[in-house]
Design an enzyme around this catalytic site. Structure first.
Site, PDB file in Angstrom:
ATOM      1  N   ASP A  94       0.864  -1.209   0.016  1.00  9.47           N
ATOM      2  CA  ASP A  94      -0.110  -0.016  -0.123  1.00  9.47           C
ATOM      3  C   ASP A  94       0.892   1.277   0.027  1.00  9.47           C
ATOM      4  OD1 ASP A  94      -1.683   2.114   0.591  1.00  9.47           O
ATOM      5  OD2 ASP A  94      -2.935   1.013   1.956  1.00  9.47           O
ATOM      6  N   ASN A  98       2.469   5.436 -10.833  1.00 10.82           N
ATOM      7  CA  ASN A  98       1.085   5.213 -11.422  1.00 10.82           C
ATOM      8  C   ASN A  98       0.034   5.139 -10.554  1.00 10.82           C
ATOM      9  OD1 ASN A  98      -0.692   4.462 -13.589  1.00 10.82           O
ATOM     10  ND2 ASN A  98      -0.912   2.605 -12.146  1.00 10.82           N
ATOM     11  N   TYR A 136      -7.986  16.200  -6.459  1.00 10.31           N
ATOM     12  CA  TYR A 136      -7.228  15.164  -7.365  1.00 10.31           C
ATOM     13  C   TYR A 136      -6.477  16.006  -8.336  1.00 10.31           C
ATOM     14  CZ  TYR A 136      -6.982  11.612 -11.001  1.00 10.31           C
ATOM     15  OH  TYR A 136      -6.446  10.596 -11.895  1.00 10.31           O
ATOM     16  N   LYS A 150      -2.624  16.458  -8.256  1.00  2.00           N
ATOM     17  CA  LYS A 150      -1.700  16.157  -9.543  1.00  2.00           C
ATOM     18  C   LYS A 150      -0.979  17.339 -10.134  1.00  2.00           C
ATOM     19  CE  LYS A 150      -2.837  11.885 -10.088  1.00  2.00           C
ATOM     20  NZ  LYS A 150      -1.835  10.638  -9.840  1.00  2.00           N
TER      21      LYS A 150
END
Length: 253
Positions: free
Chosen positions: A64, A91, A154, A158
């Site tokens: 994890d 990723n 999110y 990013k």
């Protein structure tokens, strides 16, 4: 096309399904050896078996990425098992759900893992005789604010990662390590978020699909091919770039 990756030693995180698994499969097809990790042990074992059937040497660890202390150990184990490292592909993602803990989740699942992975891989990548490469898998949500992005963690997290990857590219270029980013648009695969949205929220799904000039969502292998290209010597003079793979979804110059 031979991308010159035969014998390359590659780490791919989040490699048990979707984009991550497709990335590992394309590397294996190019003759690379792999160290892969993911949270789900069963899916990871299945992915590893498939890669070995392709002829790749594979180290697979159930991990994890929010266990930040375990990431350097995985990188070191990968380097020891494979005899060094040439490529790191980050990723994993916490997703875009608008949960109350979304900001903390994004920090722990996206931002800190990339920092820990690159810190641990740095000496190995700089020692690579091939020239080291890092590829960050980001998202088009970091580049616009309309749906499916919106005021959520999110895209913002990013975007921060994109900035950091570009900064690393300039810092590491003199030592022969390239750092690039691939930003997928909406990508659909069985069991993934967009497949669930198609079933559970078809109006939203169709609204997004209708904005993609190519007429459909992306496929994992289409993202994977871009990642593997940037990781190899065919892209030897490309660094600090963010390659958008979205079928024309973003409206920008």
């Amino acid at each position: 096309m031979d991308l010159g990756l035969s014998g390359a030693r590659v780490v791919v995180t989040g490699a048990s399904r979707g984009i991550g698994r497709a990335i590992a499969e394309v590397f294996a097809a190019e003759g690379a050896d792999l160290a892969i990790c993911a949270r789900g042990a069963e899916a990871l074992a299945e992915a590893a078996d498939g890669l070995r059937e392709q002829g790749a040497r594979v180290l697979a660890r159930s991990l994890d990425v929010t266990d930040h202390g375990a990431l350097p150990g995985f990188v070191e184990e990968a380097a020891a098992e494979l005899g060094g490292l040439d490529v790191l592909v980050s990723n994993v993602s916490g997703g875009s759900a608008a949960t109350p803990d979304q900001w903390e989740r994004g920090y722990n699942t996206d931002l800190l893992p990339f920092l820990r992975l690159t810190e641990a891989a740095e000496p190995h990548l700089k020692a690579s005789e091939r020239g080291g490469a890092v590829v960050l898998v980001s998202t088009t949500s970091a580049l616009h604010v309309t749906p499916p992005a919106g005021p959520r963690s999110y895209g913002a997290v990013k975007a921060a990662l994109n900035h950091h990857a570009s900064s690393l590219a300039r810092a590491w270029a003199p030592e022969g390590v390239r750092v690039n980013t691939v930003s997928p648009g909406p990508v659909e695969f069985p069991g993934g978020g967009w497949a669930r949205r198609r079933e559970n929220d078809p109006e939203f799904y169709e609204g997004i699909r209708s904005r993609i000039p190519s007429g459909r969502l992306g496929r994992p292998e289409e993202i994977a091919r871009a990642v593997v290209f940037l990781a190899g010597p065919a892209a030897s003079f490309i660094t600090g770039q963010n390659l958008v793979v979205d079928g024309g979804f973003l409206d920008r110059v």
